[in-house]
Design a protein around this motif. Structure first.
Motif, PDB file in Angstrom:
ATOM      1  N   PRO A 119       2.303 -11.814  26.288  1.00  0.00           N
ATOM      2  CA  PRO A 119       1.769 -11.634  24.925  1.00  0.00           C
ATOM      3  C   PRO A 119       0.258 -11.534  24.847  1.00  0.00           C
ATOM      4  O   PRO A 119      -0.268 -11.018  23.851  1.00  0.00           O
ATOM      5  CB  PRO A 119       2.286 -12.872  24.181  1.00  0.00           C
ATOM      6  N   ASP A 120      -0.468 -11.998  25.855  1.00  0.00           N
ATOM      7  CA  ASP A 120      -1.930 -12.006  25.781  1.00  0.00           C
ATOM      8  C   ASP A 120      -2.581 -10.799  26.464  1.00  0.00           C
ATOM      9  O   ASP A 120      -3.811 -10.661  26.423  1.00  0.00           O
ATOM     10  CB  ASP A 120      -2.481 -13.295  26.403  1.00  0.00           C
ATOM     11  N   VAL A 121      -1.799  -9.940  27.088  1.00  0.00           N
ATOM     12  CA  VAL A 121      -2.371  -8.781  27.790  1.00  0.00           C
ATOM     13  C   VAL A 121      -2.732  -7.691  26.776  1.00  0.00           C
ATOM     14  O   VAL A 121      -1.881  -7.271  25.985  1.00  0.00           O
ATOM     15  CB  VAL A 121      -1.378  -8.225  28.822  1.00  0.00           C
ATOM     16  N   PRO A 122      -3.975  -7.212  26.782  1.00  0.00           N
ATOM     17  CA  PRO A 122      -4.369  -6.135  25.856  1.00  0.00           C
ATOM     18  C   PRO A 122      -3.571  -4.859  26.129  1.00  0.00           C
ATOM     19  O   PRO A 122      -3.395  -4.453  27.275  1.00  0.00           O
ATOM     20  CB  PRO A 122      -5.852  -5.923  26.168  1.00  0.00           C
ATOM     21  N   LEU A 123      -3.095  -4.252  25.051  1.00  0.00           N
ATOM     22  CA  LEU A 123      -2.350  -3.001  25.145  1.00  0.00           C
ATOM     23  C   LEU A 123      -3.167  -1.889  24.496  1.00  0.00           C
ATOM     24  O   LEU A 123      -3.579  -2.007  23.333  1.00  0.00           O
ATOM     25  CB  LEU A 123      -0.994  -3.117  24.455  1.00  0.00           C
ATOM     26  N   ILE A 124      -3.397  -0.819  25.243  1.00  0.00           N
ATOM     27  CA  ILE A 124      -4.220   0.294  24.779  1.00  0.00           C
ATOM     28  C   ILE A 124      -3.368   1.553  24.796  1.00  0.00           C
ATOM     29  O   ILE A 124      -2.747   1.869  25.805  1.00  0.00           O
ATOM     30  CB  ILE A 124      -5.451   0.480  25.692  1.00  0.00           C
ATOM     31  N   LYS A 125      -3.321   2.274  23.695  1.00  0.00           N
ATOM     32  CA  LYS A 125      -2.562   3.525  23.612  1.00  0.00           C
ATOM     33  C   LYS A 125      -3.528   4.700  23.743  1.00  0.00           C
ATOM     34  O   LYS A 125      -4.517   4.785  23.023  1.00  0.00           O
ATOM     35  CB  LYS A 125      -1.820   3.612  22.278  1.00  0.00           C
ATOM     36  N   TYR A 126      -3.226   5.584  24.688  1.00  0.00           N
ATOM     37  CA  TYR A 126      -4.047   6.770  24.911  1.00  0.00           C
ATOM     38  C   TYR A 126      -3.232   7.967  24.433  1.00  0.00           C
ATOM     39  O   TYR A 126      -2.255   8.344  25.063  1.00  0.00           O
ATOM     40  CB  TYR A 126      -4.372   6.874  26.399  1.00  0.00           C
ATOM     41  N   VAL A 127      -3.602   8.520  23.309  1.00  0.00           N
ATOM     42  CA  VAL A 127      -2.928   9.589  22.558  1.00  0.00           C
ATOM     43  C   VAL A 127      -1.916   8.975  21.591  1.00  0.00           C
ATOM     44  O   VAL A 127      -0.914   8.373  22.009  1.00  0.00           O
ATOM     45  CB  VAL A 127      -2.192  10.621  23.440  1.00  0.00           C
ATOM     46  N   GLY A 128      -2.189   9.097  20.324  1.00  0.00           N
ATOM     47  CA  GLY A 128      -1.288   8.582  19.307  1.00  0.00           C
ATOM     48  C   GLY A 128      -0.317   9.651  18.848  1.00  0.00           C
ATOM     49  O   GLY A 128      -0.506  10.850  19.110  1.00  0.00           O
ATOM     50  N   PRO A 129       0.744   9.255  18.161  1.00  0.00           N
ATOM     51  CA  PRO A 129       1.669  10.236  17.585  1.00  0.00           C
ATOM     52  C   PRO A 129       0.954  11.069  16.522  1.00  0.00           C
ATOM     53  O   PRO A 129       0.037  10.583  15.850  1.00  0.00           O
ATOM     54  CB  PRO A 129       2.760   9.360  16.968  1.00  0.00           C
ATOM     55  N   GLN A 130       1.347  12.319  16.382  1.00  0.00           N
ATOM     56  CA  GLN A 130       0.678  13.217  15.438  1.00  0.00           C
ATOM     57  C   GLN A 130       1.190  12.946  14.027  1.00  0.00           C
ATOM     58  O   GLN A 130       1.945  13.730  13.446  1.00  0.00           O
ATOM     59  CB  GLN A 130       0.898  14.667  15.858  1.00  0.00           C
ATOM     60  N   VAL A 131       0.736  11.839  13.474  1.00  0.00           N
ATOM     61  CA  VAL A 131       1.238  11.408  12.174  1.00  0.00           C
ATOM     62  C   VAL A 131       0.784  12.334  11.046  1.00  0.00           C
ATOM     63  O   VAL A 131       1.373  12.331   9.968  1.00  0.00           O
ATOM     64  CB  VAL A 131       0.806   9.957  11.877  1.00  0.00           C
ATOM     65  N   TRP A 132      -0.254  13.129  11.274  1.00  0.00           N
ATOM     66  CA  TRP A 132      -0.679  14.102  10.286  1.00  0.00           C
ATOM     67  C   TRP A 132       0.280  15.294  10.235  1.00  0.00           C
ATOM     68  O   TRP A 132       0.220  16.112   9.308  1.00  0.00           O
ATOM     69  CB  TRP A 132      -2.097  14.608  10.588  1.00  0.00           C
ATOM     70  N   ALA A 133       1.155  15.404  11.232  1.00  0.00           N
ATOM     71  CA  ALA A 133       2.127  16.496  11.266  1.00  0.00           C
ATOM     72  C   ALA A 133       3.486  16.060  10.731  1.00  0.00           C
ATOM     73  O   ALA A 133       4.161  16.808  10.034  1.00  0.00           O
ATOM     74  CB  ALA A 133       2.284  17.024  12.691  1.00  0.00           C
ATOM     75  N   THR A 134       3.899  14.830  11.074  1.00  0.00           N
ATOM     76  CA  THR A 134       5.202  14.336  10.643  1.00  0.00           C
ATOM     77  C   THR A 134       5.265  12.824  10.864  1.00  0.00           C
ATOM     78  O   THR A 134       4.528  12.266  11.666  1.00  0.00           O
ATOM     79  CB  THR A 134       6.336  15.040  11.420  1.00  0.00           C
ATOM     80  N   ARG A 135       6.110  12.157  10.129  1.00  0.00           N
ATOM     81  CA  ARG A 135       6.360  10.717  10.242  1.00  0.00           C
ATOM     82  C   ARG A 135       5.081   9.868  10.191  1.00  0.00           C
ATOM     83  O   ARG A 135       4.744   9.161  11.147  1.00  0.00           O
ATOM     84  CB  ARG A 135       7.115  10.424  11.535  1.00  0.00           C
ATOM     85  N   PRO A 136       4.371   9.877   9.076  1.00  0.00           N
ATOM     86  CA  PRO A 136       3.150   9.069   8.967  1.00  0.00           C
ATOM     87  C   PRO A 136       3.401   7.579   9.114  1.00  0.00           C
ATOM     88  O   PRO A 136       2.492   6.818   9.436  1.00  0.00           O
ATOM     89  CB  PRO A 136       2.621   9.418   7.563  1.00  0.00           C
ATOM     90  N   GLY A 137       4.656   7.139   8.919  1.00  0.00           N
ATOM     91  CA  GLY A 137       4.978   5.728   9.073  1.00  0.00           C
ATOM     92  C   GLY A 137       4.775   5.216  10.486  1.00  0.00           C
ATOM     93  O   GLY A 137       4.680   4.002  10.711  1.00  0.00           O
TER      94      GLY A 137
END
Length: 393
Positions: A119-137
């Motif tokens: 639970p304490d390890v930092p998680l970094i996402k490289y490239v997010g989902p294209q929420v501006w195209a579909t599924r903004p949730g």
């Protein structure tokens, strides 16, 4: 006086589940090693390029190259097993941070799994989902799952920052492909092409893309070859689908060359008269190379139906989206037919002025995307190191 012990290496785990993510991961690793003030070691999941830098993946990532709702459901058990393998690796390695690269469905499950056991390890996402195209949730979902997002596009940031997720825009890596050592004339010479018109065909890097596009691409090659015997066809082959592409083109009656290394691919992009490409990152690379493009794509019918009803977009190619118009023509799903592709390619083959105009329009769209900015890996590495308090931006 005793010599102080060397600093303990910082261990970073990188997780990439597709060929494009493997390239991003390798670029980030190189830049992290260059910038870091402390020794780094790496572990994780990746492909050939990350393996060359020392990441020993516990499984072949080609089995995770999945696109579409139906294919995702069919592969659910396999994905679940590979998520468990990845989480188990994290538990064994106990990294100081984890970078999850692209591949929304897989890396989100990995994020949840690692969070549960470390639970304490930092998680970094490289490239997010294209929420501006579909599924903004999905912006809220990601904000609840990771600590930092390295986003590719400026329009990404507002969606995620609204949900409280720290976001650093690093830029699109396809805009920084280095063509300086590409040798189009050398490639033509080695392949014996000479001055003949060269059509570049890029059917994709996912098995599902090859399965759906190869039949129409093959028929397009054979039709054009009958109509225009002077044409030469070149097909770059991603390592994730090498055998599938070779099998799909076996016995083609046309002057056809398959190439499978990155430098030849870049040289071919420069040498090509026109390209027919599967929708994806490669379209940006082709535009950057100055090659006029025809874009094609097919997915499962239900996936396409849902996309049409959930997305406000009228284009799927990123530089078309940025330009707000069809700079490069797109033949998607039912429009992806041999007749349509042959007609579009023939029109460009017969009209040099039209090709030049399309190339210039593609350049203008790339400028809107940020062409000419520093390489994304530089900014991404800076953001990772700063997040871990190893350096300052």
């Amino acid at each position: 006086m005793d010599t102080p012990p060397p600093p303990k290496p910082t261990k970073l785990m990188l997780v990439a589940a597709e060929a494009s993510g493997d390239m991003l991961g390798a670029g980030l690793m190189r830049e992290l090693q260059r910038q870091s003030p402390v020794p780094l070691t790496f572990c994780g999941v990746g492909g050939q390029r990350m393996a060359e830098l020392g990441v020993k993946s516990p499984f072949d990532i080609s089995e995770l190259s999945i696109l579409g709702l139906i294919e995702g459901l069919k592969a659910y058990k396999r994905v679940k097993l590979r998520v468990a393998d990845t989480v188990a690796q994290a538990l064994r390695e106990k990294p100081d941070a984890v970078v999850l690269i692209d591949s929304w469905g897989f890396t989100l499950r990995v994020a949840h799994g690692i969070r549960a056991v470390l639970p304490d390890v930092p998680l970094i996402k490289y490239v997010g989902p294209q929420v501006w195209a579909t599924r903004p949730g999905r912006a809220k979902t990601l904000a609840q799952s990771v600590d930092l997002l390295l986003a590719l596009h400026p329009m990404d940031a507002p969606y995620f920052e609204k949900e409280g997720l720290k976001t650093v825009v690093v830029g699109n890596p396809a805009l920084n492909v280095d063509f300086s050592t590409a040798d189009p004339d050398g490639l033509r010479g080695r392949l014996g092409i000479g001055e003949a018109p060269l059509l570049l065909f890029l059917p994709g890097s996912r098995p599902s893309e090859i399965k759906r596009l190869m039949p129409v691409f093959r028929e397009t090659i054979e039709t054009l070859s009958r109509q225009r015997p002077e044409l030469v066809f070149v097909v770059p082959v991603a390592d994730t689908v090498r055998d599938q592409v070779r099998d799909g083109l076996a016995g083609v009656q046309a002057p056809l060359h398959l190439i499978d290394n990155e430098m030849d691919k870049l040289s071919a992009m420069r040498a090509a008269t026109v390209a027919l490409a599967c929708s994806g990152t490669v379209t940006t690379e082709l535009a950057l190379a100055g090659c006029p493009i025809i874009v094609a794509y097919k997915v499962e019918p239900l996936t396409y139906f849902l996309f049409k009803h959930m997305s406000p977009l009228t284009h799927v190619t990123l530089f078309n989206i940025m330009a707000g118009k069809g700079v490069a023509p797109e033949f998607i799903q039912h429009d992806c037919t041999t007749a349509n592709l042959v007609a579009a390619l023939s029109h460009r083959l017969d009209n040099p002025a039209f090709r030049a105009a399309q190339t210039e329009a593609q350049y203008a769209a790339l400028d809107l995307m940020g062409r000419g900015q520093p390489a994304p890996a530089i900014r991404a590495a800076e953001a990772v190191l700063q997040h871990l308090s190893l350096t300052k931006i």
